[in-house]
Design a protein around this motif. Structure first.
Motif, short mmCIF file in Angstrom:
data_model
loop_
_atom_site.label_atom_id
_atom_site.label_comp_id
_atom_site.label_asym_id
_atom_site.label_seq_id
_atom_site.Cartn_x
_atom_site.Cartn_y
_atom_site.Cartn_z
N SER A 176 -51.80 39.48 -14.70
CA SER A 176 -50.77 38.72 -15.44
C SER A 176 -49.68 39.63 -15.95
O SER A 176 -48.50 39.28 -15.93
CB SER A 176 -51.39 37.95 -16.61
OG SER A 176 -52.19 36.91 -16.15
N LYS A 201 -47.43 40.57 -13.08
CA LYS A 201 -46.59 39.41 -12.72
C LYS A 201 -45.45 39.26 -13.72
O LYS A 201 -44.32 38.98 -13.33
CB LYS A 201 -47.43 38.14 -12.68
CG LYS A 201 -48.30 38.01 -11.46
CD LYS A 201 -49.09 36.70 -11.51
CE LYS A 201 -49.96 36.53 -10.29
NZ LYS A 201 -50.76 35.28 -10.37
N SER A 202 -45.75 39.43 -15.00
CA SER A 202 -44.71 39.26 -16.02
C SER A 202 -43.64 40.34 -15.93
O SER A 202 -42.55 40.18 -16.47
CB SER A 202 -45.33 39.24 -17.43
OG SER A 202 -45.75 40.54 -17.80
N TYR A 213 -43.65 41.78 -10.55
CA TYR A 213 -44.36 42.14 -9.34
C TYR A 213 -44.96 40.88 -8.71
O TYR A 213 -45.43 39.99 -9.41
CB TYR A 213 -45.50 43.15 -9.63
CG TYR A 213 -44.97 44.50 -10.01
CD1 TYR A 213 -44.70 45.45 -9.04
CD2 TYR A 213 -44.74 44.83 -11.34
CE1 TYR A 213 -44.22 46.71 -9.38
CE2 TYR A 213 -44.25 46.07 -11.70
CZ TYR A 213 -43.98 47.00 -10.72
OH TYR A 213 -43.49 48.23 -11.06
N LYS A 214 -44.97 40.86 -7.40
CA LYS A 214 -45.63 39.78 -6.68
C LYS A 214 -47.08 40.19 -6.48
O LYS A 214 -47.36 41.21 -5.84
CB LYS A 214 -44.96 39.54 -5.33
CG LYS A 214 -45.58 38.43 -4.53
CD LYS A 214 -44.89 38.25 -3.19
CE LYS A 214 -45.60 37.18 -2.40
NZ LYS A 214 -45.09 37.10 -1.03
N VAL A 215 -47.99 39.41 -7.02
CA VAL A 215 -49.41 39.73 -6.94
C VAL A 215 -50.07 38.63 -6.12
O VAL A 215 -49.95 37.45 -6.44
CB VAL A 215 -50.05 39.81 -8.34
CG1 VAL A 215 -51.53 40.13 -8.23
CG2 VAL A 215 -49.32 40.83 -9.20
N GLU A 216 -50.74 39.03 -5.05
CA GLU A 216 -51.44 38.07 -4.19
C GLU A 216 -52.92 38.36 -4.23
O GLU A 216 -53.35 39.51 -4.20
CB GLU A 216 -50.96 38.21 -2.74
CG GLU A 216 -49.54 37.80 -2.51
CD GLU A 216 -49.18 37.95 -1.04
OE1 GLU A 216 -49.81 37.27 -0.21
OE2 GLU A 216 -48.29 38.77 -0.75
#
Length: 190
Positions: free
Chosen positions: A178, A181-182, A185-188
């Motif tokens: 999280s 992401k904040s 960054y794109k987190v998959e």
């Protein structure tokens, strides 16, 4: 006093001399209890995922480093207030009562990749019951790791990287997922 009586009872049920614990700080007794329980139910710390990945990294000749040192981990634990240390010990004694079922549930949820169940099991109750300890063990460490993770992700010379942390550090709004992401960054999830 109540926690001491619980530790006495734990020592009796596990046939451990109480004297083994008397010279130790409560945070260290917590670790001893957890490791004792893991071993008692058949989990071998030497066979843990982290140890497996460290061995594979070495055999592949890959570079590896820690997000924190062993000394800094100990400093986090040793720097806990007396209240936090008592909370840690109380939590370890709570967990010892149903350690096998909790570990089996945790392992099953981890294998299934059920992040909601893992968060509930690892973080939600911990955060509610032991807010200061949760802050120190999870939130503060995650925040300290973020610059290192960002540097690793932003390194234009790095083809790829594998970061291994305990499950709780990945979960919920305080988790590194999280937090990354904040920060855009794109987190998959794979």
């Amino acid at each position: 006093e109540a926690t001491w009586h619980r530790l006495e009872a734990y020592s009796r049920t596990r046939n451990l001399p109480l004297e083994n614990f008397q010279a130790l700080e409560p945070w260290f007794v917590s670790l001893v209890i957890s490791m004792n329980e893991m071993t008692r139910i058949g989990y071998d710390p030497a066979q843990g995922l982290d140890q497996q990945l460290i061995a594979r990294t070495a055999s592949a000749g890959k570079r590896s480093f820690g997000l924190e040192t062993g000394a800094s981990q100990i400093a986090v634990l040793d720097g806990m207030s007396a209240t936090e240390q008592r909370q840690s010990l109380s939590e370890a004694l709570d967990d010892a009562e149903n350690f096998k079922s909790k570990m089996d549930e945790l392992h099953d949820d981890w294998r299934k990749g059920d992040d909601a169940a893992l968060e509930k099991l690892l973080a939600v109750e911990f955060r509610q019951q032991y807010a200061q300890l949760y802050q120190r063990i999870n939130v503060d460490r995650n925040q300290a790791w973020l610059p290192k993770l960002q540097s690793l992700l932003d390194d234009s010379h790095a083809d790829d990287a594998l970061v291994v942390v305990g499950s709780m550090h990945l979960l919920g709004p305080d988790g590194v997922v999280s937090q990354l992401k904040s920060r855009g960054y794109k987190v998959e999830r794979l």
